[in-house]
Design a protein around this motif. Structure first.
Motif, PDB file in Angstrom:
ATOM      1  N   VAL A  51       0.842  -1.191   0.000  1.00  0.00           N
ATOM      2  CA  VAL A  51       0.000   0.000   0.000  1.00  0.00           C
ATOM      3  C   VAL A  51       0.879   1.243   0.000  1.00  0.00           C
ATOM      4  N   ASP A  52       0.516   2.250  -0.794  1.00  0.00           N
ATOM      5  CA  ASP A  52       1.267   3.502  -0.798  1.00  0.00           C
ATOM      6  C   ASP A  52       0.354   4.705  -0.537  1.00  0.00           C
ATOM      7  N   ASP A  53      -0.797   4.441   0.054  1.00  0.00           N
ATOM      8  CA  ASP A  53      -1.743   5.501   0.378  1.00  0.00           C
ATOM      9  C   ASP A  53      -2.246   5.276   1.797  1.00  0.00           C
ATOM     10  N   PRO A  54      -1.930   6.171   2.733  1.00  0.00           N
ATOM     11  CA  PRO A  54      -2.361   5.981   4.118  1.00  0.00           C
ATOM     12  C   PRO A  54      -3.864   5.810   4.272  1.00  0.00           C
ATOM     13  N   ALA A  55      -4.642   6.329   3.346  1.00  0.00           N
ATOM     14  CA  ALA A  55      -6.099   6.199   3.427  1.00  0.00           C
ATOM     15  C   ALA A  55      -6.534   4.735   3.439  1.00  0.00           C
ATOM     16  N   GLN A  56      -5.688   3.853   2.885  1.00  0.00           N
ATOM     17  CA  GLN A  56      -6.024   2.430   2.837  1.00  0.00           C
ATOM     18  C   GLN A  56      -5.600   1.678   4.099  1.00  0.00           C
ATOM     19  N   MET A  57      -4.920   2.345   5.006  1.00  0.00           N
ATOM     20  CA  MET A  57      -4.438   1.706   6.231  1.00  0.00           C
ATOM     21  C   MET A  57      -5.503   1.817   7.311  1.00  0.00           C
ATOM     22  N   THR A  58      -6.559   1.044   7.139  1.00  0.00           N
ATOM     23  CA  THR A  58      -7.760   1.264   7.938  1.00  0.00           C
ATOM     24  C   THR A  58      -7.653   0.769   9.378  1.00  0.00           C
ATOM     25  N   ASP A  59      -6.552   0.112   9.751  1.00  0.00           N
ATOM     26  CA  ASP A  59      -6.367  -0.228  11.158  1.00  0.00           C
ATOM     27  C   ASP A  59      -5.709   0.922  11.929  1.00  0.00           C
ATOM     28  N   LEU A  60      -5.446   2.034  11.252  1.00  0.00           N
ATOM     29  CA  LEU A  60      -4.979   3.257  11.894  1.00  0.00           C
ATOM     30  C   LEU A  60      -6.157   4.211  12.026  1.00  0.00           C
TER      31      LEU A  60
END
Length: 216
Positions: A51-60
């Motif tokens: 992943v290179d988009d923080p928006a996809q890091m949904t556990d954050l």
């Protein structure tokens, strides 16, 4: 606006995610009041989930994702072109650095493994007569992140190939199994940055590739 001007405008002095070691990222987060385990979560997204988009890091948390998007640089290479051969199993990428130099990387999928050939410099100072790169002279030393991002590109390409019906279920498409630092440049002439890239790619919390699977 040309693609180069746009890419230059998108790159600035923000820390580049692929330049950061695990300890660097832990300190970066600690400075913002975050716990160290958040670094492991982010690295898992970058190196395992690609992943290179923080928006996809949904556990954050949403607030942390928003902060990461604005506080870190998530791209250091601009993909210009991909050439394929061997029925798509050899894939050569041409990348442009923010400063304008170009480098190449090659993904090679064999019957039992998937290897990526990584550049460590744009141009080369060694001056070998038989080498087209050497005739360019040294243009720029790559950062560790530039080297790591080439591997991430190859891992994404491999994942895309794995989804093709003709390749489904074949173990050679599960992950990058070998890295060879034999692209443009001389790794030992950019030793510190090259070694940091090796450590990041070897880190169990990062790309987690065994040292014996890397060749220089």
């Amino acid at each position: 606006m040309s693609s180069l001007i746009f890419f230059e405008a998108m790159t600035n002095d923000l820390p580049y995610i692929y330049d950061l070691t695990r300890s660097d990222l832990e300190q970066f987060l600690a400075d913002r009041g975050q716990q160290p385990f958040r670094a492991r979560q982010i690295l898992r997204h970058c190196y395992l989930h690609l992943v290179d988009d923080p928006a996809q890091m949904t556990d954050l948390s949403l607030s942390l994702r928003t902060e990461l998007a604005g506080a870190l640089r998530w791209q250091g290479l601009q993909l210009l072109k991909v050439q394929t051969d061997d029925d798509g199993l050899t894939r050569k990428a041409l990348f442009q650095l923010p400063s304008g130099e170009v480098i190449e990387s090659v993904l090679m999928v064999y019957t039992d493994r998937a290897t990526v050939c990584v550049s460590t410099q744009a141009g080369c100072a060694m001056g070998c007569d038989f080498c087209a790169t050497g005739r360019l002279g040294l243009l720029k030393n790559l950062t560790s992140g530039h080297m790591v991002e080439q591997v991430i590109w190859a891992a994404r390409e491999l994942r895309t190939l794995a989804q093709e019906p003709r390749f489904r279920g074949q173990s050679r498409f599960e992950r990058i199994s070998n890295i060879v630092f034999m692209g443009m440049g001389e790794p030992f002439a950019n030793y510190d940055r090259w070694w940091q890239a090796v450590e990041q790619l070897h880190d169990p919390q990062g790309f987690n590739l065994g040292a014996r699977s890397m060749t220089v």
